[in-house]
Design a protein around this motif. Sequence first.
Motif, short mmCIF file in Angstrom:
data_model
loop_
_atom_site.label_atom_id
_atom_site.label_comp_id
_atom_site.label_asym_id
_atom_site.label_seq_id
_atom_site.Cartn_x
_atom_site.Cartn_y
_atom_site.Cartn_z
N LEU A 312 0.97 -1.24 0.02
CA LEU A 312 -0.02 -0.07 0.08
C LEU A 312 0.86 1.32 0.14
O LEU A 312 0.59 2.14 -0.72
CB LEU A 312 -1.05 -0.07 1.04
N VAL A 313 1.96 1.11 0.71
CA VAL A 313 2.99 2.48 0.75
C VAL A 313 3.62 2.49 -0.61
O VAL A 313 3.61 3.70 -1.15
CB VAL A 313 4.06 2.02 1.77
N GLY A 314 3.70 1.44 -1.49
CA GLY A 314 4.31 1.39 -2.66
C GLY A 314 3.35 2.09 -3.59
O GLY A 314 3.65 2.99 -4.50
N GLU A 315 1.91 1.85 -3.38
CA GLU A 315 0.97 2.61 -4.22
C GLU A 315 0.66 4.12 -4.00
O GLU A 315 0.57 4.82 -4.91
CB GLU A 315 -0.54 1.82 -3.73
N LEU A 316 0.98 4.39 -2.74
CA LEU A 316 1.01 5.81 -2.38
C LEU A 316 2.36 6.41 -3.10
O LEU A 316 1.96 7.92 -3.45
CB LEU A 316 1.15 5.96 -0.75
N ILE A 317 3.36 5.83 -3.22
CA ILE A 317 4.38 6.41 -3.79
C ILE A 317 4.17 6.61 -5.31
O ILE A 317 4.46 7.74 -5.77
CB ILE A 317 5.79 5.45 -3.63
N ILE A 318 3.72 5.99 -5.91
CA ILE A 318 3.13 5.87 -7.41
C ILE A 318 2.26 7.11 -7.34
O ILE A 318 2.26 7.83 -8.35
CB ILE A 318 2.58 4.56 -7.88
N GLY A 319 1.15 7.22 -6.62
CA GLY A 319 0.24 8.01 -6.34
C GLY A 319 1.08 9.46 -6.36
O GLY A 319 0.69 10.68 -6.75
N LYS A 320 2.09 9.73 -5.36
CA LYS A 320 2.88 10.85 -5.30
C LYS A 320 3.45 11.09 -6.58
O LYS A 320 3.46 12.36 -7.10
CB LYS A 320 3.81 10.49 -4.14
N SER A 321 3.84 10.18 -7.28
CA SER A 321 4.64 10.57 -8.72
C SER A 321 3.65 11.02 -9.56
O SER A 321 3.78 12.18 -10.30
CB SER A 321 5.20 9.57 -9.13
N MET A 322 2.31 10.56 -9.46
CA MET A 322 1.26 10.88 -10.31
C MET A 322 0.86 12.45 -10.12
O MET A 322 0.75 13.32 -11.09
CB MET A 322 0.12 10.19 -10.16
N LEU A 323 0.79 12.77 -8.77
CA LEU A 323 0.31 14.22 -8.61
C LEU A 323 1.50 15.13 -8.84
O LEU A 323 1.41 16.35 -9.12
CB LEU A 323 0.14 14.29 -6.83
N ASN A 324 2.79 14.71 -8.88
CA ASN A 324 4.00 15.67 -9.07
C ASN A 324 3.85 15.88 -10.48
O ASN A 324 4.20 16.99 -10.77
CB ASN A 324 5.45 15.15 -8.65
N ARG A 325 3.55 14.94 -11.39
CA ARG A 325 3.24 15.09 -12.68
C ARG A 325 2.38 16.22 -13.13
O ARG A 325 2.16 17.03 -13.98
CB ARG A 325 3.25 13.80 -13.57
N THR A 326 1.13 15.82 -12.44
CA THR A 326 -0.12 16.73 -12.50
C THR A 326 0.40 18.28 -12.15
O THR A 326 -0.08 19.10 -12.62
CB THR A 326 -1.28 16.32 -11.82
N LEU A 327 1.19 18.39 -11.07
CA LEU A 327 1.28 19.68 -10.54
C LEU A 327 2.31 20.37 -11.58
O LEU A 327 2.24 21.77 -11.76
CB LEU A 327 2.16 19.56 -9.13
N THR A 328 3.17 19.81 -12.13
CA THR A 328 4.09 20.17 -13.15
C THR A 328 3.22 20.56 -14.07
O THR A 328 3.43 21.91 -14.83
CB THR A 328 5.24 19.17 -13.74
N GLU A 329 2.26 20.05 -14.89
CA GLU A 329 1.52 20.39 -15.92
C GLU A 329 0.74 21.79 -15.60
O GLU A 329 0.58 22.65 -16.39
CB GLU A 329 0.53 19.08 -16.58
N PHE A 330 0.13 21.79 -14.39
CA PHE A 330 -0.77 23.05 -13.76
C PHE A 330 0.34 24.04 -13.75
O PHE A 330 -0.15 25.22 -14.10
CB PHE A 330 -1.18 22.61 -12.47
#
Length: 698
Positions: A312-330
């Motif tokens: 589950l922590v691994g899934e959270l790390i993947i989610g963090k990477s997704m948010l970082n990419r979204t924030l970069t696009e924003f």
Amino acid sequence: MSRPPEDRGGELRALFFESASELLQSLNEAGLELESRPADEDVIRRVRRAVHTLKGDSAACGFHKLSELAHELEDVLTSQIAHARGADFAELVLTAADSFGTMLTAYQRRAEPPAVEALHAMIRKLLNEPASPKALGPVLPQLPAQFVWTEYEQLMISEAVHRGETVYNVALRIDPNSLMRAAAFQLIRNVLHGSGTVIALRPEDNVAAATVEIVEAALASSQPEERLLQRCRIPSIVSDVRLERASTAETPDHELLGDLLEAQAAKSIAGAAETTESGAAANPSTSGSAATAVAESTLRVDAARIDAVMNLVGELIIGKSMLNRTLTEFDQKHSRDPLRAKLADAMAFQARILDELHKCVLKIRMVPVEQLFRRFPRVVRDVAKQCGKDVALELSGQNTDLDKSILDGLSEPLMHLVRNAVDHGIEPAGERLTAGKPARGTVYLNAYHQGTQVVIEVRDDGRGMDPARLRTQAVEKGILKLEEAQRLTDQDTLNLIFESGFSTAAEVTEVSGRGIGMDVVRTVLDRLKGTVHVSSQRGRGTTIQLRAPLTLASIQTLLFRVGGRLFAVPLSSVVEITRITAPEIHRIDQREVLRLRDQILTLVRLDHLSRLRSIDTQPVRKKHFVIVIGAAEKRFGLLVDSLVGEEELVIKALPAEIVSSDLVSGASILGDGTVVLILNVPAVLSRASRGTPLGAIA
């Protein structure tokens, strides 16, 4: 809602098997100690406590045959037999540990436990056969006292020792000619009370003393031993006296228990003072709450639950990477939006907490390598005895931590290496003396951290290995042709011991000689994404290093592209990165090589050797990146199209039906959903060094 009785019974059995394995380990350690110190009362008491606990726990779980065997064994665990038959007594304890282990394995498989006739025969032999007069000679003055105190009495003894007082275990034999034993006991009691503080006393009253021959006591006294012995030798009352220092375990657990008891006592006094006016009585259950607090400070958790949390922590790390990419696009589209700073702060906070959570979960999975090392003194002792050798084992680095899954995986390889070190490495005593060595050989086990890896060394001071002899045996066994063997370097020759079917043993024995043990070592290390390295000097000994990652949960990687596809390689394996042009690549013996700072480096192309179909539509590049990868002492260059950067990846295991090659150790998912294949560096290196074609990756 309460659980059904069968669920509670299953949980009880699971706890029993876990605690029983610890008891068996303590029996093995005690048996080894008794071989060198057969008269050690502390070790004998430890054996009795372990067997008694095993008897009670097995009876509670319904394992009656095991409980009856433990009860039968208790009859022979006496100080008299231990003193008179030291070697046989130690062998009995070790045999009992093996027999209990066999029965526990059968119970775990829900099978009928085997008959352990060897242990029954040893018990009958020690109970029925009288000890030789030579053995009994020095034991006669020693009183057969057991000094088995309750937990409360042991705690009081420990407290007295920690206060700086001297505590003695005293045993006094009442004169058999004494007609009034009760009066004799009262006189002994008065002398003991006059000599110090009596912490424990057996028997406790005059009535029980009428049928007791030996009086035992725990006495805290400031008087010297000679004075105490003189006072205890009461004429016509006491015929024999035994006096020894009481032992206590000075551990942090004891200090914690003492602190808890003091805190609990203060809390109870404060509570009693508050309830005096209302006449409320003190709660009788509070007396045991301190011990309960100590017991509950350690929580046993199934490894599968920790793995689930890690996933589950691994899934959270993947989610963090997704948010970082979204924030970069924003940020690119709305760089002046006031929400941008708030989102960045929230992301930074979330990333910091997630990193701490990840580290905490990894620490939960970490265990000291001592858990693995503890079993090897018994292994060395048994193999040395079987081979007729005198071998000692020296351990170091027991506090080195690594992942529990890695620790379990290294168990079998280390077992093979230690057994081989004793059987093949250490010479017989006569050969060692001729070579100017001590008759006793030594095997060393050491563990330490090196970067992101853990290194476990198995070293012996034996005869070492002869490369010329290894080449000859490889040719005789058909593993290599004569021309191939002659071209091998000494290091490559030493690595032949890991080939399947290769063995240096002259004949097959129960210990080794079939040529499968060392092959297992390399196979397991490849599966753990680790490496094995052997070095040896003739007449000086052999050292084998096992290198494995600290954890298989997540790794720092270098991302790169080949043929338009994304791959990753562990950053710990990367030595350097360079760029080359096509004319710098040369061919030697049908292999592509590169001259890098006066060294010849073999090049590996994933798109050629793994039959990887390119999905890249870009034109052919004039320059290529070369990632220099090292494993142990070997190096090779990985030819790639482009570099992407560093990334921490959470490893996801891939099913065998998806991956048709062992060159891929797992996969991960980036924030944008891209799947990354993680290369298995030891497997790539092994294939490249053998010159065999690489199989398809996916």
